[in-house]
Design a protein around this motif. Structure first.
Motif, PDB file in Angstrom:
ATOM      1  N   GLU A 183      45.024  38.931  -5.461  1.00 15.62           N
ATOM      2  CA  GLU A 183      44.671  38.130  -4.292  1.00 15.62           C
ATOM      3  C   GLU A 183      45.959  37.622  -3.641  1.00 15.62           C
ATOM      4  O   GLU A 183      46.807  37.027  -4.311  1.00 15.62           O
ATOM      5  CB  GLU A 183      43.791  36.941  -4.690  1.00 15.62           C
ATOM      6  N   HIS A 184      46.095  37.880  -2.354  1.00 18.32           N
ATOM      7  CA  HIS A 184      47.282  37.408  -1.637  1.00 18.32           C
ATOM      8  C   HIS A 184      47.371  35.888  -1.769  1.00 18.32           C
ATOM      9  O   HIS A 184      46.366  35.181  -1.597  1.00 18.32           O
ATOM     10  CB  HIS A 184      47.197  37.805  -0.152  1.00 18.32           C
ATOM     11  N   LEU A 208      46.787  34.397   2.085  1.00 15.85           N
ATOM     12  CA  LEU A 208      45.713  34.957   2.907  1.00 15.85           C
ATOM     13  C   LEU A 208      44.367  34.914   2.195  1.00 15.85           C
ATOM     14  O   LEU A 208      43.317  35.040   2.837  1.00 15.85           O
ATOM     15  CB  LEU A 208      46.034  36.407   3.293  1.00 15.85           C
ATOM     16  N   LYS A 209      44.412  34.768   0.865  1.00 15.51           N
ATOM     17  CA  LYS A 209      43.198  34.680   0.045  1.00 15.51           C
ATOM     18  C   LYS A 209      42.321  35.929   0.156  1.00 15.51           C
ATOM     19  O   LYS A 209      41.102  35.837   0.077  1.00 15.51           O
ATOM     20  CB  LYS A 209      42.393  33.419   0.409  1.00 15.51           C
ATOM     21  N   GLU A 210      42.940  37.062   0.366  1.00 20.02           N
ATOM     22  CA  GLU A 210      42.201  38.324   0.368  1.00 20.02           C
ATOM     23  C   GLU A 210      42.887  39.268  -0.609  1.00 20.02           C
ATOM     24  O   GLU A 210      44.093  39.170  -0.829  1.00 20.02           O
ATOM     25  CB  GLU A 210      42.163  38.935   1.767  1.00 20.02           C
ATOM     26  N   ARG A 211      42.105  40.158  -1.210  1.00 27.52           N
ATOM     27  CA  ARG A 211      42.674  41.058  -2.199  1.00 27.52           C
ATOM     28  C   ARG A 211      43.492  42.150  -1.518  1.00 27.52           C
ATOM     29  O   ARG A 211      43.053  42.751  -0.543  1.00 27.52           O
ATOM     30  CB  ARG A 211      41.578  41.682  -3.068  1.00 27.52           C
TER      31      ARG A 211
END
Length: 237
Positions: free
Chosen positions: A205-206, A209-212
């Motif tokens: 998870e970045h 950015l909270k996205e994988r």
């Protein structure tokens, strides 16, 4: 140190928080007794020069690759990113996959290997021991055999734990040491051969950015034994 020659290190991705690069084989991840230029120092100097940064550069080392191993590595450019990536590794949410070439063929085409390892810090050797050993640390990986060539097998590995020399020791323990591994496969490898182990994929998870995000690196298919499988779909970007 400013102004020294920095080796060309391919950058896979970079933003304000992350730096993902391809570690050259045989380059130390961080400074060691050899006094050879290490990846962390080289990248700090590269950032300093590219961005004309005064003073010291922050770059967090959150995981390592053995010196002879090449492939994808992530570094943290901020302390926030370093903290969150380290937590991702501790919680085993940080995905790491490798390609390896091993001697022989395991009994199962795909399997999960679970061993208990102990490291001798004096000799820098890791050994598989009984789980009841007081210093034993659990080591888990999953593998899939992708192809065969003579007495060699191309393997894709998903690492569940990050123990020292884990992949090398686990495959040697089941009787299939890695091609070129002088430490754990000296009886089947020749001095000077390059170990065939490559960090192929990182997924996590970045930190902001909270996205994988997922990043890939392909072994050098011009060099043996990788070139045996250069047309293999798994070794294409």
């Amino acid at each position: 140190m400013s102004g020294f020659n920095i080796p060309s290190i391919p950058i896979i991705y970079e933003d304000n928080h992350l730096l993902i690069v391809v570690k050259p084989p045989n380059m130390p991840t961080q400074a060691d007794d050899s006094l050879d230029l290490d990846l962390l120092t080289a990248l700090k100097e590269d950032i300093k020069q590219r961005y004309s940064k005064p003073g010291s550069v922050y770059l967090g080392l959150v995981h390592r690759l053995d010196r002879p191993v090449g492939g994808a590595m992530v570094f943290a450019k901020t302390s926030k990113a370093a903290s969150r990536l380290s937590e991702s590794i501790r919680s085993r949410d940080f995905g790491k996959c490798y390609f390896a070439v091993i001697h022989g063929t395991p009994k199962k085409a795909q399997d999960k290997l679970v061993h208990y390892l102990v490291k001798d810090t004096k000799t820098n050797m890791v050994t598989a021991v009984d789980k009841k050993h007081p210093e034993a640390k659990e080591a888990i990986l999953e593998y899939e055999i992708l192809a065969h060539h003579n007495d060699l097998s191309l393997v894709h590995i998903k690492l569940h734990t990050g123990r020292s020399h884990q992949i090398r020791v686990q495959f040697a323990t089941i009787g299939n040491p890695l091609f070129g591994d002088q430490r754990y496969g000296a009886h089947v490898n020749q001095v000077g051969q390059q170990i065939a182990l490559w960090s192929a994929e990182l997924s996590f998870e970045h930190p902001t950015l909270k996205e994988r995000v997922t990043f890939h690196s392909i072994p050098p298919t011009t060099a043996f034994p990788w070139n045996v499988w250069e047309e293999n779909k798994y070794l294409k970007s």
